[in-house]
Scaffold this motif. Structure first.
Motif, mmCIF file in Angstrom:
data_model
loop_
_atom_site.group_PDB
_atom_site.id
_atom_site.type_symbol
_atom_site.label_atom_id
_atom_site.label_comp_id
_atom_site.label_asym_id
_atom_site.label_seq_id
_atom_site.Cartn_x
_atom_site.Cartn_y
_atom_site.Cartn_z
ATOM 1 N N ARG A 195 -9.724 1.025 -6.445
ATOM 2 C CA ARG A 195 -10.446 0.479 -5.348
ATOM 3 C C ARG A 195 -9.326 -0.141 -4.352
ATOM 4 N NH1 ARG A 195 -15.309 -3.514 -5.749
ATOM 5 N NH2 ARG A 195 -13.661 -4.997 -6.641
ATOM 6 N N TRP A 196 -9.260 0.664 -3.200
ATOM 7 C CA TRP A 196 -8.523 -0.201 -2.267
ATOM 8 C C TRP A 196 -9.424 -0.958 -1.324
ATOM 9 C CZ3 TRP A 196 -3.440 -0.644 -2.515
ATOM 10 C CH2 TRP A 196 -2.614 0.411 -3.061
ATOM 11 N N ARG A 197 -9.662 -1.979 -1.548
ATOM 12 C CA ARG A 197 -10.709 -3.101 -0.654
ATOM 13 C C ARG A 197 -10.291 -2.833 0.835
ATOM 14 N NH1 ARG A 197 -15.026 -6.000 -1.690
ATOM 15 N NH2 ARG A 197 -14.718 -6.241 -3.947
ATOM 16 N N TYR A 198 -8.956 -2.855 1.151
ATOM 17 C CA TYR A 198 -8.424 -3.121 2.555
ATOM 18 C C TYR A 198 -7.456 -1.647 2.678
ATOM 19 C CZ TYR A 198 -10.164 -7.723 1.791
ATOM 20 O OH TYR A 198 -10.867 -8.734 1.347
ATOM 21 N N ALA A 199 -7.641 -0.568 2.861
ATOM 22 C CA ALA A 199 -6.691 0.499 2.883
ATOM 23 C C ALA A 199 -6.190 0.521 4.138
ATOM 24 C CB ALA A 199 -7.625 1.745 2.318
ATOM 25 N N LEU A 200 -6.886 0.763 4.928
ATOM 26 C CA LEU A 200 -6.473 1.142 6.485
ATOM 27 C C LEU A 200 -7.286 0.287 7.559
ATOM 28 C CD1 LEU A 200 -5.995 5.027 6.222
ATOM 29 C CD2 LEU A 200 -4.449 3.417 7.418
ATOM 30 N N ARG B 166 0.708 -1.259 -0.164
ATOM 31 C CA ARG B 166 -0.017 0.027 -0.131
ATOM 32 C C ARG B 166 0.808 1.355 0.049
ATOM 33 N NH1 ARG B 166 -3.597 -1.601 4.928
ATOM 34 N NH2 ARG B 166 -2.196 -3.632 4.844
ATOM 35 N N LEU B 167 2.035 1.166 0.113
ATOM 36 C CA LEU B 167 3.143 2.203 -0.142
ATOM 37 C C LEU B 167 3.201 2.267 -1.725
ATOM 38 C CD1 LEU B 167 5.604 1.970 2.766
ATOM 39 C CD2 LEU B 167 3.924 3.851 2.636
ATOM 40 N N ALA B 168 2.230 2.621 -2.441
ATOM 41 C CA ALA B 168 2.096 2.756 -3.771
ATOM 42 C C ALA B 168 2.206 3.876 -4.343
ATOM 43 C CB ALA B 168 0.694 1.852 -3.826
ATOM 44 N N VAL C 141 0.661 -9.916 5.041
ATOM 45 C CA VAL C 141 -0.352 -9.365 4.197
ATOM 46 C C VAL C 141 -1.677 -8.943 4.837
ATOM 47 C CG1 VAL C 141 0.724 -11.313 2.564
ATOM 48 C CG2 VAL C 141 -1.412 -11.770 4.161
ATOM 49 N N PRO C 142 -2.559 -8.278 4.417
ATOM 50 C CA PRO C 142 -3.871 -7.875 5.117
ATOM 51 C C PRO C 142 -4.350 -9.049 5.554
ATOM 52 C CG PRO C 142 -3.462 -6.571 2.786
ATOM 53 C CD PRO C 142 -2.309 -7.688 2.790
ATOM 54 N N PRO C 143 -5.287 -8.792 6.794
ATOM 55 C CA PRO C 143 -5.932 -9.915 7.503
ATOM 56 C C PRO C 143 -6.845 -10.849 6.583
ATOM 57 C CG PRO C 143 -6.849 -7.700 8.299
ATOM 58 C CD PRO C 143 -5.471 -7.441 7.279
HETATM 59 C C1 LIG Z 1 -5.295 5.055 0.055
HETATM 60 C C2 LIG Z 1 -4.414 4.909 1.493
HETATM 61 C C3 LIG Z 1 -4.269 5.707 2.299
HETATM 62 C C4 LIG Z 1 -3.414 5.630 3.280
HETATM 63 N N1 LIG Z 1 -2.831 6.582 4.023
HETATM 64 C C5 LIG Z 1 -1.910 6.493 4.953
HETATM 65 C C6 LIG Z 1 -1.521 7.492 6.045
HETATM 66 O O1 LIG Z 1 -1.654 8.586 5.451
HETATM 67 N N2 LIG Z 1 -0.616 7.151 6.752
HETATM 68 C C7 LIG Z 1 -0.353 6.002 6.932
HETATM 69 O O2 LIG Z 1 0.578 5.535 8.042
HETATM 70 N N3 LIG Z 1 -0.966 4.729 6.606
HETATM 71 C C8 LIG Z 1 -1.608 5.021 5.441
HETATM 72 N N4 LIG Z 1 -2.329 4.054 4.790
HETATM 73 C C9 LIG Z 1 -1.867 2.703 5.221
HETATM 74 C C10 LIG Z 1 -0.663 2.283 4.895
HETATM 75 O O3 LIG Z 1 -0.315 2.056 3.566
HETATM 76 C C11 LIG Z 1 -0.658 0.840 5.390
HETATM 77 O O4 LIG Z 1 -0.833 0.701 6.938
HETATM 78 C C12 LIG Z 1 0.546 -0.067 5.081
HETATM 79 O O5 LIG Z 1 1.261 0.318 4.230
HETATM 80 C C13 LIG Z 1 0.571 -1.548 5.401
HETATM 81 O O6 LIG Z 1 1.617 -2.223 5.050
HETATM 82 P P1 LIG Z 1 1.484 -3.820 5.353
HETATM 83 O O7 LIG Z 1 2.908 -4.300 4.909
HETATM 84 O O8 LIG Z 1 0.917 -4.070 6.573
HETATM 85 O O9 LIG Z 1 0.589 -4.140 4.174
HETATM 86 P P2 LIG Z 1 0.464 -4.234 2.608
HETATM 87 O O10 LIG Z 1 1.353 -2.689 2.191
HETATM 88 O O11 LIG Z 1 -0.782 -4.279 2.203
HETATM 89 O O12 LIG Z 1 1.630 -5.048 2.148
HETATM 90 C C14 LIG Z 1 1.077 -6.526 1.890
HETATM 91 C C15 LIG Z 1 1.678 -7.053 0.738
HETATM 92 O O13 LIG Z 1 1.341 -8.303 0.631
HETATM 93 C C16 LIG Z 1 1.149 -8.789 -0.819
HETATM 94 N N5 LIG Z 1 0.223 -9.959 -0.758
HETATM 95 C C17 LIG Z 1 -0.881 -9.970 -0.446
HETATM 96 N N6 LIG Z 1 -1.660 -11.203 -0.459
HETATM 97 C C18 LIG Z 1 -0.648 -11.962 -0.874
HETATM 98 C C19 LIG Z 1 -0.350 -13.395 -1.064
HETATM 99 N N7 LIG Z 1 -1.512 -14.256 -1.062
HETATM 100 N N8 LIG Z 1 0.878 -13.973 -1.623
HETATM 101 C C20 LIG Z 1 1.962 -12.879 -2.067
HETATM 102 N N9 LIG Z 1 1.697 -11.670 -1.661
HETATM 103 C C21 LIG Z 1 0.493 -11.338 -1.067
HETATM 104 C C22 LIG Z 1 0.626 -7.724 -1.306
HETATM 105 O O14 LIG Z 1 1.306 -7.731 -2.848
HETATM 106 C C23 LIG Z 1 1.434 -6.453 -0.475
HETATM 107 O O15 LIG Z 1 2.699 -6.230 -1.279
HETATM 108 C C24 LIG Z 1 -2.932 4.352 3.535
HETATM 109 C C25 LIG Z 1 -3.363 3.379 2.611
HETATM 110 C C26 LIG Z 1 -4.035 3.584 1.645
HETATM 111 C C27 LIG Z 1 -4.349 2.290 0.699
#
Ligand SMILES: Cc1cc2nc3c(=O)[nH]c(=O)nc-3n(C[C@H](O)[C@H](O)[C@H](O)COP(=O)(O)OP(=O)(O)OC[C@H]3O[C@@H](n4cnc5c(N)ncnc54)[C@H](O)[C@@H]3O)c2cc1C
Length: 360
Positions: free
Chosen positions: A291-296, A44-46, A167-169
């Motif tokens: 569409r971010w189904r699981y944004a935050l 989601r750092l995209a 990965v997201p929950p």
């Molecule tokens: C629109 C938006 C705005 C946001 N604004 C902020 C903000 O202002 N400040 C802030 O702190 N946070 C913000 N966030 C939230 C922040 O981006 C997330 O909390 C954080 O990046 C989550 O990191 P993560 O590593 O937990 O999950 P993710 O970044 O979701 O990483 C999960 C990874 O797992 C991969 N994956 C998933 N399933 C599988 C699978 N079955 N096999 C292999 N790979 C898989 C995905 O491709 C992804 O690369 C925002 C998010 C969005 C979408």
């Protein structure tokens, strides 16, 4: 540095949680292999590349940050990491000019923004390890010999001592289900907020009144939009004369109500809302919605009071933002906790790299 009891560890997910975990374990001497379903790091750092044909018939491209806007630091340990990432040039500080009437930014007026694009932070954290892209893990399999991961029914050849899910929950739940049904159940109901995002390139109005207000970010207190951002005002992003680069996030409630609407319908609505917010029509060159189904995670309602889940007897762990409930910092803290738990099992906590050494 290799330790005598080096473990083979699979990390699923190359977002900030997976990349942080992988970095900490690699620095402690373990052999880490990261798998991600996407073609590159960040989750989601995209940042998304847009391509279109302009009005002169020329192919045009740009890159827009359509996920996390940036991040702030509450805890001392994450502040240390953020400071070091800043000094290393992986992130820059951004103090956006807010539109009058905008809500303030959460957590302070300055945001850390990875440069030159959002995935850069994870790219840097992962620069020393093995990664397989475009690998959507659909099964994790435990045998007396160890763990294997699989995609489309085909198992990867490596045997792992541990598997860590970052990965997201909702995506973790089916992988956990055969081994920890309790975790799977909790992950499947962990509350996550969706977000519809409009992004695109428009003309900069040619004749703006001299007293026209100039701002980088607006967070309207009411209406469908939560964030309106000039992407080309962000540090390290391209500015093109005559163009305005917009990224617009809809409010979570609006996104939830319209989650299953067509992208065309959502685009129309968000375009109209942006025009309303600007008080003028927008002359688009190109725009798309995502569409971010699981944004935050739903703030303060993480899946658990624990910072991560770790089952030492299985060698199975889970980390991610949904443990803390508020974005990048919580994902990072959760990943650090999981790495520390695994290192305790491996008996080498002394090798645990403190936050100040993670960026090194
Ligand atoms: C629109 C938006 C705005 C946001 N604004 C902020 C903000 O202002 N400040 C802030 O702190 N946070 C913000 N966030 C939230 C922040 O981006 C997330 O909390 C954080 O990046 C989550 O990191 P993560 O590593 O937990 O999950 P993710 O970044 O979701 O990483 C999960 C990874 O797992 C991969 N994956 C998933 N399933 C599988 C699978 N079955 N096999 C292999 N790979 C898989 C995905 O491709 C992804 O690369 C925002 C998010 C969005 C979408």
């Amino acid at each position: 540095m290799k330790t005598s009891n080096a473990q083979q560890v699979a990390v699923i997910g190359a977002g900030i949680a997976g990349a942080t975990c992988a970095r900490a374990l690699t620095q402690a001497g373990h052999a880490v292999h990261v798998f991600d379903k996407s073609r590159g790091p960040g989750g989601r750092l995209a940042t998304r590349r847009l391509e279109w044909v302009d009005r002169q018939g020329q192919a045009s491209t740009t890159r827009l940050d359509h996920g996390a806007v940036g991040f702030t630091a509450r805890s001392e340990v994450f502040q240390t990491f953020a400071d070091n990432a800043l000094h290393a040039g992986w992130v820059a500080l951004w103090s956006p000019v807010l539109a009058s009437g905008s809500l303030p930014l959460d957590g302070g007026p300055r945001l850390h923004v990875p440069v030159p694009d959002m995935p850069e932070l994870c790219r840097r954290l992962l620069d020393r390890g093995a990664v397989t892209w475009s690998y959507a893990v659909d099964g994790v399999h435990k045998s007396p010999l160890g763990w294997q991961v699989s995609t489309a029914g085909k198992r990867h050849g490596t045997l792992f001592d541990a598997v860590l899910l970052a990965v997201p929950p909702a995506q973790a739940a089916p992988l956990l289900s055969p081994y920890r049904r309790d975790w799977a159940r909790r992950a499947s109901v962990a509350p996550m907020q969706p977000c519809w995002t409009l992004m695109g390139v428009a003309s900069e109005p040619e004749h703006e009144p001299v007293d026209a207000e100039r701002w980088d970010v607006s967070r309207p207190p009411t209406g469908p939009l939560a964030w309106v951002m000039r992407n080309d005002a962000r540090p390290g992003r391209a500015r093109v004369p005559g163009q305005a680069h917009w990224v617009v996030h809809a409010r979570a409630g609006w996104s939830r109500r319209h989650l299953e609407q067509t992208p065309e319908w959502v685009q129309q609505q968000l375009q109209a809302a942006l025009a309303d917010c600007l008080g003028r029509p927008v002359d688009w060159h190109h725009r798309v919605v995502h569409r971010w189904r699981y944004a935050l995670p739903l703030a303060q309602r993480g899946a658990s009071a624990e910072p991560c889940w770790w089952d030492a007897s299985l060698g199975l762990g889970v980390c991610g933002d949904f443990f803390g409930g508020s974005g990048v910092e919580d994902a990072w803290l959760s990943a650090q906790s999981l790495a520390r738990a695994l290192l305790q099992r491996a008996g080498d906590t002394a090798a645990y790299p403190e936050a100040r050494r993670i960026v090194a």
